[in-house]
Write an enzyme that holds these catalytic residues in place. Structure first.
Site, PDB file in Angstrom:
ATOM      1  N   HIS A   1      75.415  45.403  22.598  1.00 37.16           N
ATOM      2  CA  HIS A   1      75.282  45.777  24.010  1.00 37.16           C
ATOM      3  C   HIS A   1      76.342  45.090  24.855  1.00 37.16           C
ATOM      4  O   HIS A   1      76.612  45.513  25.982  1.00 37.16           O
ATOM      5  CB  HIS A   1      73.873  45.463  24.533  1.00 37.16           C
ATOM      6  CG  HIS A   1      73.571  44.008  24.717  1.00 37.16           C
ATOM      7  ND1 HIS A   1      72.942  43.261  23.747  1.00 37.16           N
ATOM      8  CD2 HIS A   1      73.796  43.168  25.749  1.00 37.16           C
ATOM      9  CE1 HIS A   1      72.786  42.015  24.179  1.00 37.16           C
ATOM     10  NE2 HIS A   1      73.307  41.926  25.390  1.00 37.16           N
TER      11      HIS A   1
ATOM     12  N   ASP B   1      72.133  46.055  17.179  1.00 36.16           N
ATOM     13  CA  ASP B   1      72.765  45.388  18.317  1.00 36.16           C
ATOM     14  C   ASP B   1      73.856  44.446  17.798  1.00 36.16           C
ATOM     15  O   ASP B   1      73.693  43.235  17.764  1.00 36.16           O
ATOM     16  CB  ASP B   1      71.738  44.613  19.137  1.00 36.16           C
ATOM     17  CG  ASP B   1      72.274  44.220  20.511  1.00 36.16           C
ATOM     18  OD1 ASP B   1      73.459  44.501  20.784  1.00 36.16           O
ATOM     19  OD2 ASP B   1      71.521  43.629  21.311  1.00 36.16           O
TER      20      ASP B   1
ATOM     21  N   GLY C   1      74.319  35.583  29.489  1.00 40.84           N
ATOM     22  CA  GLY C   1      75.581  35.026  29.051  1.00 40.84           C
ATOM     23  C   GLY C   1      75.529  34.514  27.624  1.00 40.84           C
ATOM     24  O   GLY C   1      76.567  34.317  26.990  1.00 40.84           O
TER      25      GLY C   1
ATOM     26  N   SER D   1      74.080  36.197  25.133  1.00 37.18           N
ATOM     27  CA  SER D   1      74.065  37.329  24.207  1.00 37.18           C
ATOM     28  C   SER D   1      75.254  37.303  23.259  1.00 37.18           C
ATOM     29  O   SER D   1      76.389  37.059  23.660  1.00 37.18           O
ATOM     30  CB  SER D   1      74.099  38.656  24.974  1.00 37.18           C
ATOM     31  OG  SER D   1      72.828  38.989  25.450  1.00 37.18           O
TER      32      SER D   1
ATOM     33  N   SER E   1      70.403  39.109  20.429  1.00 34.48           N
ATOM     34  CA  SER E   1      70.294  40.418  21.067  1.00 34.48           C
ATOM     35  C   SER E   1      69.737  40.300  22.478  1.00 34.48           C
ATOM     36  O   SER E   1      70.317  40.810  23.434  1.00 34.48           O
ATOM     37  CB  SER E   1      69.403  41.342  20.225  1.00 34.48           C
ATOM     38  OG  SER E   1      69.139  42.546  20.900  1.00 34.48           O
TER      39      SER E   1
END
Length: 307
Positions: free
Chosen positions: A155, A185, A261, A263, A278
């Site tokens: 993402h 993801d 931030g 991720s 994720s």
């Protein structure tokens, strides 16, 4: 956000993910699916007599999938063989009542809970890896032959062609070469700038390989926002509905908090990489839950290895 979906190739592939097919996929892999919605305090559970058989959980899992309520997640608890359903703070009272009404038809096979917070992917501006209007965290450096990449969240990577080392976007790292979200993801970015170092480490930890997660495993994560935090794996094969049709399957759940931030950051045990962040719920002030894409899937899809 709308993610790029293309067909994966060996080192620069992209995967096609259809939201309808993901829902169908839930119904076809019911025993590996978990329903979780991040919302509040624990609620009531359906009464149980004898533990349900595998065939008895397929009905509720299919029914819950067909509802398509954003902010939910689900799994089959391996110990009780019950479907565990959670709903976050975005699930309305009407939707929660619909969940309860649906599971009431399957007495003894389903538990329903509300959890604090909103289930979401984690993005913000600041340090880490940067693209136009987006900040995430590089997960782990990988290679295919003599070509080097880093893995991050899908993402994050989808639809962003170039990544940079800082918010000023003045030092390029390289291009996004593959991404898969929703469904999975994960994303892959190639190192195209020889001036940017790419050691095979997570902070001061020298990575020596990968490992599979198991419930109760002691793990740590490292994010651009929150730094290093540790906890335990609490569930496997979670399916999380982030909303807007963005459903991700097969995630690892931990009791480690995460912030926007973080991720794409790595989940690891010792010197072994386990997954890529994720999303999650809650925060690091009051506590939270985080979800990770298993690392082996992205390495296998793109023909990559850690070093």
């Amino acid at each position: 956000m709308t993610a790029r979906r293309t067909t994966p190739r060996r080192t620069t592939p992209r995967r096609t993910t259809n939201r309808h097919s993901q829902l169908v996929g839930y119904a076809l892999s019911l025993l590996g699916v978990a329903v979780l919605t991040v919302s509040g305090t624990s609620a009531t559970a359906a009464s149980a007599a004898q533990p349900p058989t595998p065939s008895s959980v397929s009905g509720p899992a299919s029914a819950l999938t067909s509802l398509g309520i954003d902010g939910t997640a689900w799994t089959v608890d391996e110990r009780s063989e019950k479907v565990r359903v959670l709903a976050d703070s975005t699930v309305t009272d009407t939707e929660f009542a619909l969940l309860r009404h649906t599971v009431d038809r399957f007495a003894g096979a389903v538990t329903v809970e509300r959890l604090d917070g909103r289930l979401r992917t984690l993005l913000s501006g600041g340090d880490g890896i940067h693209a136009a209007g987006r900040r995430c965290t590089a997960g782990v450096n990988v290679q295919s032959g003599s070509t080097y990449y880093f893995v991050t969240a899908g993402h994050c990577a989808a639809d962003l062609p170039t990544w940079y080392t800082g918010a000023a976007l003045d030092t390029a790292v390289g291009p996004t070469t593959g991404s898969s979200f929703p469904g999975n993801d994960f994303g892959v970015v190639r190192y195209a700038n020889p001036a940017v170092p790419h050691p095979g480490t997570i902070g001061t930890v020298d990575v020596t390989g990968t490992a599979s997660a198991y419930v109760g495993q002691r793990v740590c994560t490292r994010g651009a926002t929150t730094g290093v935090r540790c906890g335990v794996v609490t569930a496997l094969n979670m399916s999380v509905n982030y909303g807007g049709g963005d459903i991700v399957n097969g995630l690892i759940q931990t009791n480690i908090c995460a912030e926007p931030g973080d991720s794409g950051g790595p989940l690891y045990a010792g010197d072994k990489v386990i997954g890529i962040l994720s999303g999650g719920s809650g925060n690091c002030a009051t506590g939270g839950t985080s979800y990770y894409q298993p690392i082996q899937e992205v390495l296998s899809a793109y023909g990559l290895s850690v070093y």
